[in-house]
Scaffold this active site. Structure first.
Site, PDB file in Angstrom:
ATOM      1  N   LYS A  92       0.802  -1.251   0.092  1.00 56.55           N
ATOM      2  CA  LYS A  92       0.013  -0.082   0.035  1.00 56.55           C
ATOM      3  C   LYS A  92       0.821   1.319  -0.084  1.00 56.55           C
ATOM      4  O   LYS A  92       2.034   1.205   0.204  1.00 56.55           O
ATOM      5  CB  LYS A  92      -0.902   0.033   1.333  1.00 56.55           C
ATOM      6  CG  LYS A  92      -2.056   0.928   1.281  1.00 56.55           C
ATOM      7  CD  LYS A  92      -3.224  -0.034   0.694  1.00 56.55           C
ATOM      8  CE  LYS A  92      -4.445   1.082   0.477  1.00 56.55           C
ATOM      9  NZ  LYS A  92      -5.927   0.335  -0.087  1.00 56.55           N
ATOM     10  N   GLY A 192     -25.607   2.371   3.710  1.00 59.74           N
ATOM     11  CA  GLY A 192     -24.627   3.049   2.832  1.00 59.74           C
ATOM     12  C   GLY A 192     -24.979   2.321   1.471  1.00 59.74           C
ATOM     13  O   GLY A 192     -24.649   1.211   0.975  1.00 59.74           O
ATOM     14  N   GLY A 194     -23.907   3.490  -1.480  1.00 58.53           N
ATOM     15  CA  GLY A 194     -23.087   4.295  -2.595  1.00 58.53           C
ATOM     16  C   GLY A 194     -22.472   3.390  -3.821  1.00 58.53           C
ATOM     17  O   GLY A 194     -23.647   2.538  -4.152  1.00 58.53           O
ATOM     18  N   VAL A 196     -20.836   0.497  -4.095  1.00 58.27           N
ATOM     19  CA  VAL A 196     -20.870  -0.727  -4.137  1.00 58.27           C
ATOM     20  C   VAL A 196     -22.356  -1.070  -3.319  1.00 58.27           C
ATOM     21  O   VAL A 196     -23.291  -2.034  -3.959  1.00 58.27           O
ATOM     22  CB  VAL A 196     -20.120  -1.576  -2.958  1.00 58.27           C
ATOM     23  CG1 VAL A 196     -20.012  -2.891  -2.807  1.00 58.27           C
ATOM     24  CG2 VAL A 196     -18.404  -1.122  -3.331  1.00 58.27           C
TER      25      VAL A 196
HETATM   26  P1  NAD Z   1     -19.008   5.136  -1.550  1.00 58.59           P
HETATM   27  O1  NAD Z   1     -18.321   6.371  -1.035  1.00 58.59           O
HETATM   28  O2  NAD Z   1     -19.423   5.015  -2.999  1.00 58.59           O
HETATM   29  O3  NAD Z   1     -20.495   4.780  -0.801  1.00 58.59           O
HETATM   30  C1  NAD Z   1     -20.355   5.010   0.677  1.00 58.59           C
HETATM   31  C2  NAD Z   1     -21.856   5.296   0.898  1.00 58.59           C
HETATM   32  O4  NAD Z   1     -22.199   5.175   2.542  1.00 58.59           O
HETATM   33  C3  NAD Z   1     -22.142   6.661   0.510  1.00 58.59           C
HETATM   34  O5  NAD Z   1     -23.616   6.464  -0.323  1.00 58.59           O
HETATM   35  C4  NAD Z   1     -22.405   7.708   1.601  1.00 58.59           C
HETATM   36  O6  NAD Z   1     -23.300   8.594   1.521  1.00 58.59           O
HETATM   37  C5  NAD Z   1     -22.755   6.478   2.718  1.00 58.59           C
HETATM   38  N1  NAD Z   1     -22.614   6.931   4.131  1.00 58.59           N
HETATM   39  C6  NAD Z   1     -21.667   7.484   4.580  1.00 58.59           C
HETATM   40  N2  NAD Z   1     -21.642   7.439   5.945  1.00 58.59           N
HETATM   41  C7  NAD Z   1     -22.838   7.004   6.341  1.00 58.59           C
HETATM   42  C8  NAD Z   1     -23.511   6.845   7.384  1.00 58.59           C
HETATM   43  N3  NAD Z   1     -22.912   7.134   8.680  1.00 58.59           N
HETATM   44  N4  NAD Z   1     -24.461   6.088   7.314  1.00 58.59           N
HETATM   45  C9  NAD Z   1     -25.104   5.502   6.256  1.00 58.59           C
HETATM   46  N5  NAD Z   1     -24.494   5.704   5.103  1.00 58.59           N
HETATM   47  C10 NAD Z   1     -23.308   6.501   5.312  1.00 58.59           C
HETATM   48  O7  NAD Z   1     -18.227   3.950  -1.304  1.00 58.59           O
HETATM   49  P2  NAD Z   1     -17.991   2.414  -1.957  1.00 58.59           P
HETATM   50  O8  NAD Z   1     -17.012   2.364  -3.109  1.00 58.59           O
HETATM   51  O9  NAD Z   1     -19.462   2.228  -2.184  1.00 58.59           O
HETATM   52  O10 NAD Z   1     -17.586   1.688  -0.824  1.00 58.59           O
HETATM   53  C11 NAD Z   1     -18.211   1.391   0.425  1.00 58.59           C
HETATM   54  C12 NAD Z   1     -17.233   0.593   1.682  1.00 58.59           C
HETATM   55  O11 NAD Z   1     -16.952  -0.481   0.772  1.00 58.59           O
HETATM   56  C13 NAD Z   1     -16.118   1.357   1.843  1.00 58.59           C
HETATM   57  O12 NAD Z   1     -15.930   1.163   3.198  1.00 58.59           O
HETATM   58  C14 NAD Z   1     -15.038   0.911   0.905  1.00 58.59           C
HETATM   59  O13 NAD Z   1     -13.805   0.947   1.776  1.00 58.59           O
HETATM   60  C15 NAD Z   1     -15.529  -0.506   0.876  1.00 58.59           C
HETATM   61  N6  NAD Z   1     -15.040  -0.984  -0.294  1.00 58.59           N
HETATM   62  C16 NAD Z   1     -15.301  -0.753  -1.494  1.00 58.59           C
HETATM   63  C17 NAD Z   1     -14.605  -1.102  -2.760  1.00 58.59           C
HETATM   64  C18 NAD Z   1     -15.108  -0.726  -4.067  1.00 58.59           C
HETATM   65  O14 NAD Z   1     -14.714  -1.578  -4.771  1.00 58.59           O
HETATM   66  N7  NAD Z   1     -15.636   0.304  -4.534  1.00 58.59           N
HETATM   67  C19 NAD Z   1     -13.900  -2.529  -2.741  1.00 58.59           C
HETATM   68  C20 NAD Z   1     -13.853  -2.857  -1.440  1.00 58.59           C
HETATM   69  C21 NAD Z   1     -14.094  -2.283  -0.202  1.00 58.59           C
END
Ligand code: NAD
Length: 366
Positions: A92, A192, A194, A196
């Site tokens: 990382k 959440g 977002g 994923v």
């Molecule tokens: P994102 O930022 O697109 O989505 C996160 C969502 O959570 C957003 O809609 C945000 O408004 C919401 N959120 C934030 N705080 C909140 C709260 N207190 N209560 C409810 N909702 C809340 O991120 P993502 O890419 O969808 O990733 C989500 C999680 O999965 C993260 O922890 C990320 O590290 C992990 N992750 C993502 C990927 C990927 O491919 N994107 C891969 C592995 C792990």
């Protein structure tokens, strides 16, 4: 002349002590005065292959915070790659500073040069604070970068593959708990929605699950309600719902003493990284409450699988089929954890460590 004693450069850093504790191979400090680049690349373990892990750009409050973060995150990448059956090690990088003011083409290209100097031992990718555009700058100086836009031969947004892996992990958990992996009629609370979370909700809806959602983005919540008939819940109330499955897809450390004691579900399976606030304490607490926990670093590995596919010649179908293996691995880990009377996160780490140990011995044989 600068007096190193006066600058206290090594005071209390305990770099080698920490590297030894986490068993890191190499840590590289990258500095460039002209562009303001201050970065740390941590290579945790390369037994299985080159260390792959994103570059986080963050305004850390101290350099030791940055060091601690990069050491912790790179170790997590080793386990994620190992348990996913990828020929990848864990690494990382962090760039220290405010991405809003410090980002420049020069900074990323200089950083790319440092990566190039590692001769492929480290492969970088996007992470918090960096974008595909930044990866493009890095790629001008090194080929050891993934997460490029589709138009540049990259895999594009990994979230659909991540969501598919989470869905597979959830189905395997359902098979373990209910004897059937069908989620039709099951109630699922997704925290959440977002990148994923949204794709996950899409799949759950197609399977016939009843979905509850919470988010801090109201527009997204309204869209989920109208597109998938999802029931919108106030953020804090999500933990108290009487549902079958809870899927944390927002932030880490969400499973702690307070939240676990409120959960009424039988399965926790979600995308967020580092969901357990304290791995052993809260892994055991879930186990004691008879809540099956699908290890986060296993079921959210679809993103890593996606960029690995880019490294070997991108193909979304191959990435998805590799993410499908998450189903079998989840089931194996849940059964092992039950047999060994341990919590599932611990069983998952043990499986990852066993693969690394096995491959170390394979590679040492002439
Ligand atoms: P994102 O930022 O697109 O989505 C996160 C969502 O959570 C957003 O809609 C945000 O408004 C919401 N959120 C934030 N705080 C909140 C709260 N207190 N209560 C409810 N909702 C809340 O991120 P993502 O890419 O969808 O990733 C989500 C999680 O999965 C993260 O922890 C990320 O590290 C992990 N992750 C993502 C990927 C990927 O491919 N994107 C891969 C592995 C792990």
């Amino acid at each position: 002349m600068i007096d190193l004693k006066e600058t206290n450069v090594l005071q209390d850093a305990r770099i080698f002590g920490t590297m030894s504790e986490f068993e890191h191979e190499q840590v590289m400090l990258c500095h460039d005065k002209a562009t303001g680049l201050k970065a740390i690349i941590a290579i945790h373990n390369t037994v299985l292959g080159p260390g792959l892990g994103g570059t986080r750009f963050f305004n850390y409050t101290s350099e030791s915070d940055a060091l601690r973060d990069v050491l912790r995150l790179s170790r997590g990448m080793t386990y994620k790659a190992a348990i996913s059956g990828l020929n990848l090690g864990g690494a990382k990088a962090v760039i220290i500073g405010d991405p809003k003011t410090l980002k420049s083409e020069g900074l990323f290209r200089k950083f790319g040069r440092f990566i190039e100097n590692l001769n492929g031992k480290y492969i970088t990718a996007e992470d918090v604070g960096t974008t595909t555009r930044d990866m493009e700058y890095i790629s001008m100086e090194t080929k050891h970068v993934v997460g490029l836009p589709e138009i540049k031969g990259g895999g594009g947004d990994p979230s659909p593959v991540t969501a598919y892996g989470v869905f597979m992990g959830m189905k395997a958990s359902a098979k373990f708990v209910y004897g059937s992996d069908s989620l039709n009629g099951k109630t699922v609370a997704v925290q959440g929605i977002g990148k994923v979370g949204w794709h996950l909700v899409e799949r759950l809806h197609a399977e016939g699950a009843k979905i509850y959602v919470s988010d801090i983005n109201d527009a997204q919540l309204q869209k989920a309600a109208s597109d998938f008939g999802a029931i919108v819940v106030d953020g804090n109330d999500l933990f108290d719902l009487n549902v079958d499955i809870f899927a944390p897809c927002a932030m880490g450390a969400i499973l702690n003493t307070d939240t676990i004691s409120r959960l009424k579900c039988s399965i926790v399976a979600g995308a967020a990284n580092n969901q357990l606030e304290h791995e052993d304490e809260h892994g055991n607490m879930l186990k004691d409450r008879n809540i099956v926990y699908a290890p986060d670093f296993l079921i959210n590995a679809g993103g890593l699988i996606n960029v690995y596919s880019e490294h070997t010649g991108y193909n979304r179908e191959i990435a998805l089929s590799q993410a499908e293996n998450i189903y079998d691995t989840t089931l194996e880990i849940l059964k092992t954890a039950q047999k060994e009377n341990t919590h599932s996160q611990k069983a998952a780490i043990k499986l990852a460590e066993n693969r690394i140990a096995q491959m170390r011995s394979v590679k040492s044989t002439i």
